[in-house]
Design an enzyme around this catalytic site. Structure first.
Site, PDB file in Angstrom:
ATOM      1  CG  LEU A  20      -2.264  -0.818   0.974  1.00 62.12           C
ATOM      2  CD1 LEU A  20      -3.039  -0.643   2.399  1.00 62.12           C
ATOM      3  CD2 LEU A  20      -3.009  -0.247   0.025  1.00 62.12           C
ATOM      4  CB  THR A  38      10.552   6.677   5.886  1.00 58.43           C
ATOM      5  OG1 THR A  38       9.753   5.896   6.220  1.00 58.43           O
ATOM      6  CG2 THR A  38      10.241   8.183   6.072  1.00 58.43           C
ATOM      7  CG  ASP A  64      16.350   1.471  12.356  1.00 54.00           C
ATOM      8  OD1 ASP A  64      15.141   1.223  12.420  1.00 54.00           O
ATOM      9  OD2 ASP A  64      17.282   0.637  12.450  1.00 54.00           O
ATOM     10  CG  ASN A  91       2.134   1.554   4.664  1.00 52.93           C
ATOM     11  OD1 ASN A  91       0.977   1.362   4.860  1.00 52.93           O
ATOM     12  ND2 ASN A  91       3.214   1.506   3.857  1.00 52.93           N
ATOM     13  CB  SER A 142      -4.678  -0.166  12.357  1.00 52.35           C
ATOM     14  OG  SER A 142      -4.832  -1.591  13.253  1.00 52.35           O
ATOM     15  CE1 TYR A 156       0.793  -6.994  10.569  1.00 49.47           C
ATOM     16  CE2 TYR A 156      -1.291  -7.500  10.966  1.00 49.47           C
ATOM     17  CZ  TYR A 156      -0.424  -6.779  10.394  1.00 49.47           C
ATOM     18  OH  TYR A 156      -0.808  -5.966   9.298  1.00 49.47           O
ATOM     19  CE  LYS A 160      -0.422  -3.388  11.623  1.00 47.16           C
ATOM     20  NZ  LYS A 160       0.159  -2.104  10.967  1.00 47.16           N
ATOM     21  CB  THR A 191       0.600  -5.863  -1.243  1.00 49.88           C
ATOM     22  OG1 THR A 191       0.528  -6.492   0.126  1.00 49.88           O
ATOM     23  CG2 THR A 191      -0.573  -4.856  -1.305  1.00 49.88           C
TER      24      THR A 191
END
Length: 287
Positions: A20, A38, A64, A91, A142, A156, A160, A191
């Site tokens: 994304l 970034t 980083d 993101n 998120s 994960y 989130k 993706t």
């Protein structure tokens, strides 16, 4: 409305070399906006954008996000290069699939350093700018797994869920300064998130969780058939920011909406089941 209407907008976007984030950068540049992007590899970002994209308004930044000083320098470079800042998109992130007991201390710290501490580093560097100018928009990407927990995705989900709580509190804190907050909750998008180049798997597993091994295999096979279109997803995020109004949560994908709806129903059932027992721990009412 926090989005500028008399000039092109200036965006600071993290995690931009794939998924994304990459589609966001491409569409923002096509709009004529300015983008500080970034990534862990500026070379990979530029290669992914290809030769057909006008990068004259792009500032690629190898950062980083776990390093607060690097993030601060990147934000300073952004404002010096473009002359301001309007939209911040957090993101960056990655998937991790393992049972809880297979997840090492280092795995936990790596994930939370990126998905939680990294976001906080970006916010500490950018919020003073948005607050002072009394306008701006923060977008925290998120996942539906920030609302719904799935076996094998515990780490994960933990990151989130933390981002969801952070975003809710942040929205209330900055509302009086004219700064909007949106938390985006995508489902499965087509993706490379589910490829072995992007997903992180545990260094060692046990034989006690065959269902999780099956789940990992099924997710790897899902690659290429996810229902979500990342081009439409990126466009929806941009449209939400440009419109400057809408709910705190932006649910993306029919699968995400279905998962979240099921969670709300389950939570309501739990509340209904405890409506009588919950007050039992209160101090007795005085006569």
């Amino acid at each position: 409305m926090t989005f500028p209407t008399d000039r092109s907008a200036i965006w600071f976007v993290t995690g931009t070399s794939r998924g994304l984030g990459l589609h966001l950068v491409r569409q923002l540049l096509e709009r004529g906006d300015s983008v500080a992007a970034t990534t862990r590899s500026s070379e990979r970002l530029l290669a992914a954008l290809g030769e057909g994209v006008d990068t004259s308004r792009l500032l690629p930044l190898t950062v980083d996000l776990r390093d607060e000083a690097q993030v601060q320098r990147a934000v300073v470079r952004t404002t010096e290069h473009f002359g301001g800042l309007d939209v911040v998109v957090n993101n960056a992130g990655y998937g991790f699939l393992a049972a809880v007991e297979e997840t090492t201390d280092r795995d936990v710290r790596n994930m939370l350093d990126v998905q939680v501490a990294g976001v906080w580093n970006v916010l500490r560097a950018t919020l003073p700018i948005l607050r002072e100018q009394r306008s701006g928009h923060v977008v925290n990407v998120s996942s539906v797994l920030g609302l719904v927990s799935v076996p094998g995705w515990a780490l994960y989900c933990a990151g989130k869920y933390a981002l969801e709580g952070l975003s809710e509190a942040l929205a209330a804190e900055v509302a009086d300064f004219g700064v909007e907050v949106t938390v985006v909750e995508p489902g499965y998008f087509r993706t490379d998130f589910l490829t072995q180049d992007s997903l992180v798997l545990p260094a060692a597993t046990t034989g006690h969780y065959p269902s999780i091994r099956e789940m990992v295999d099924n997710h790897l096979k899902l690659q290429g058939s996810q229902p979500g279109d990342p081009v439409r997803g990126a466009a929806a995020i941009i449209d939400r920011v440009v419109a400057g109004e809408g709910p705190l949560r932006q649910v993306l994908g029919s699968d995400s909406h279905a998962y979240a709806t099921s969670k709300v129903r389950a939570l309501q059932a739990n509340l209904d089941a405890t409506v009588q027992s919950a007050p039992a721990t209160d101090f007795p009412a005085t006569a």
